[in-house]
Design an enzyme around this catalytic site. Structure first.
Site, mmCIF file in Angstrom:
data_model
loop_
_atom_site.group_PDB
_atom_site.id
_atom_site.type_symbol
_atom_site.label_atom_id
_atom_site.label_comp_id
_atom_site.label_asym_id
_atom_site.label_seq_id
_atom_site.Cartn_x
_atom_site.Cartn_y
_atom_site.Cartn_z
ATOM 1 N N ASP A 11 0.847 -1.190 0.000
ATOM 2 C CA ASP A 11 0.000 0.000 0.000
ATOM 3 C C ASP A 11 0.884 1.243 0.000
ATOM 4 O OD1 ASP A 11 -1.992 1.856 0.258
ATOM 5 O OD2 ASP A 11 -2.685 1.205 2.231
ATOM 6 N N ASP A 107 -3.361 2.560 -5.828
ATOM 7 C CA ASP A 107 -2.211 2.641 -4.918
ATOM 8 C C ASP A 107 -2.004 1.410 -4.053
ATOM 9 O OD1 ASP A 107 -4.553 3.085 -3.536
ATOM 10 O OD2 ASP A 107 -3.709 4.591 -2.194
ATOM 11 N N GLU A 108 -2.719 0.330 -4.310
ATOM 12 C CA GLU A 108 -2.586 -0.888 -3.516
ATOM 13 C C GLU A 108 -2.550 -2.098 -4.437
ATOM 14 O OE1 GLU A 108 -5.453 -1.296 -0.279
ATOM 15 O OE2 GLU A 108 -6.150 0.728 -0.709
#
Length: 427
Positions: A11, A107-108
């Site tokens: 993350d 974003d993960e």
């Protein structure tokens, strides 16, 4: 740790804000937030850095509220292309260590390193640290990593310690690390589910694990049984390979208008513009909609959602707009309650149009080849000359912002805290 499975959840820390700070290193120690344009009435916090978090600034709260908490908050505009670029670079790094890389938003990502970690490091956790270092050295950004034996607990691990940290959750760690955490920290426990669990006296993941699965199912339906299993670590969902995409379940686009809609004509124009964008994407993916949904928000931020089945499947803007207009007319009076935001969503998607039984009287809906040809031609013009090259006259020169409308891939539902739509159902 179960020896036959190692899953990482990586993350990016304060991703949007961190990307912006690469361009503004002088602001690194100051409270910074990325926000929408207040003049266009998108005045909410989209992301914030660690110093801003320390003041209690939250994602999705109004800018004025954030500034009240932190008067010195520095506001920066978003740059989505930068975020997409860095997301691609970071996922490219992940893909060097395994072909099982499943993004969960921009974003993960989950990584299954079960069969590859020994090629690169002395242990799975050493590989996790190596990946963290590679991302930091290559991009200047940091990530937090959770390492566990399933996707749900790996996600918990990446949230457990931030920023730029790693947390390992083994089977023997579940009672110590996982169960004391708030139930809302568990994947798929949203606000509504959290409130239902609280009414049952369930406030921690441990209490969720101890609860009767039957009671959970009675109160939360299928999700209740899933959450019970997740609390015990019984998640066997695979990490999908690089390039895999879940089949689209819906296609939607929404807009907050520069001025409130107060007349039927304005509503019709807005729905037409939104339907054009949704229909174009359906055609691009070779999909047809069997139902539509309209979300309406007024100036007091009161929101309703209405949907209906279509008489026949379609991917034409005219059809979607007409059905959405009927929904609005049946449920809302813009003259009495001005409309601040509208979202049009195509549902019940299929890769073939479904048949409609024809009426003996010839009044059943039927395909319209001429309209299909027209809208496909419009698609071609927009691909060549840009999205604003051609459209309904009502989109041009109005004060609503329709002339600047562009399609967001799976636009977030109203109230979504993140720009990126994430799958909210069971893995």
């Amino acid at each position: 740790m179960t020896p036959d499975r190692w899953v990482l959840h990586c993350d990016c820390n304060s991703f949007y804000a961190s990307v912006e700070l690469l361009e503004h290193p002088e602001l690194k120690q100051k409270p910074v937030a990325v926000c929408g344009d207040p003049k266009a009435r998108h005045g909410i916090i989209l992301a914030k850095n660690e110093p801003a978090k320390a003041f209690g600034v939250r994602t999705a709260e109004p800018i004025w509220q954030a500034k009240r908490k932190c008067p010195d908050l520095v506001l920066l505009p978003p740059h989505r292309e930068r975020y997409r670029h860095f997301s691609a670079v970071i996922n490219g790094i992940y893909a060097e260590y395994t072909d099982l890389v499943e993004p969960f938003g921009i974003d993960e990502s989950w990584l299954d390193i079960t069969h590859t970690w020994h090629l690169f490091a002395s242990s799975p956790t050493a590989l996790a640290d190596l990946i963290r270092r590679r991302v930091r050295e290559t991009t200047g950004l940091t990530i937090s990593v959770g390492a566990s034996f399933n996707k749900v607990f790996a996600k918990l691990g990446s949230d457990y310690k931030k920023p730029d940290a790693m947390t390992v959750i083994r089977p023997e760690d579940v009672a110590r690390i996982v169960w004391p955490l708030p139930a809302g920290d568990l994947l798929y426990v949203g606000r509504a589910a959290g409130e239902r669990l609280a009414r049952l006296g369930i406030r921690t993941i441990g209490q969720l694990a101890a609860a009767d699965p039957g009671i959970l199912t009675d109160n939360l339906g299928k999700l209740g049984a899933e959450l019970s299993r997740y609390a015990w670590g019984e998640d066997e969902a695979p990490v999908h390979p690089v390039g895999w995409r879940e089949p689209l379940k819906s296609v939607g686009n929404g807009m907050t208008f520069r001025q409130d809609l107060t007349s039927p004509e304005q509503v019709r124009s807005a729905l037409g513009a939104l339907a054009e964008e949704v229909a174009a994407r359906l055609r691009r993916h070779g999909l047809w909609a069997g139902a539509v949904q309209v979300t309406i928000r007024d100036t007091d931020l009161h929101t309703i959602t209405r949907q209906k089945q279509l008489p026949m499947s379609t991917h034409l803007a005219r059809d979607l707009a007409a059905e959405c207009l009927a929904l609005v007319q049946a449920n809302w009076d813009p003259a009495r309650r001005p409309v601040r935001m509208l979202t049009v969503t195509a549902l019940a998607l299929t890769d073939e149009p479904f048949a409609v039984q024809q009426s003996l009287f010839g009044d059943a809906p039927a395909p319209d080849p001429k309209r299909e040809k027209l809208e496909n031609a419009l698609d071609g013009i927009r691909r060549r000359y840009g999205a604003a090259a051609i459209g309904a006259g009502s989109r041009v020169g109005n004060q609503l912002g329709l002339d600047g409308l562009h399609m967001e891939e799976n636009a977030p539902a109203p109230g979504e805290e993140d720009w990126n739509e994430k799958v909210k159902g069971p893995l």
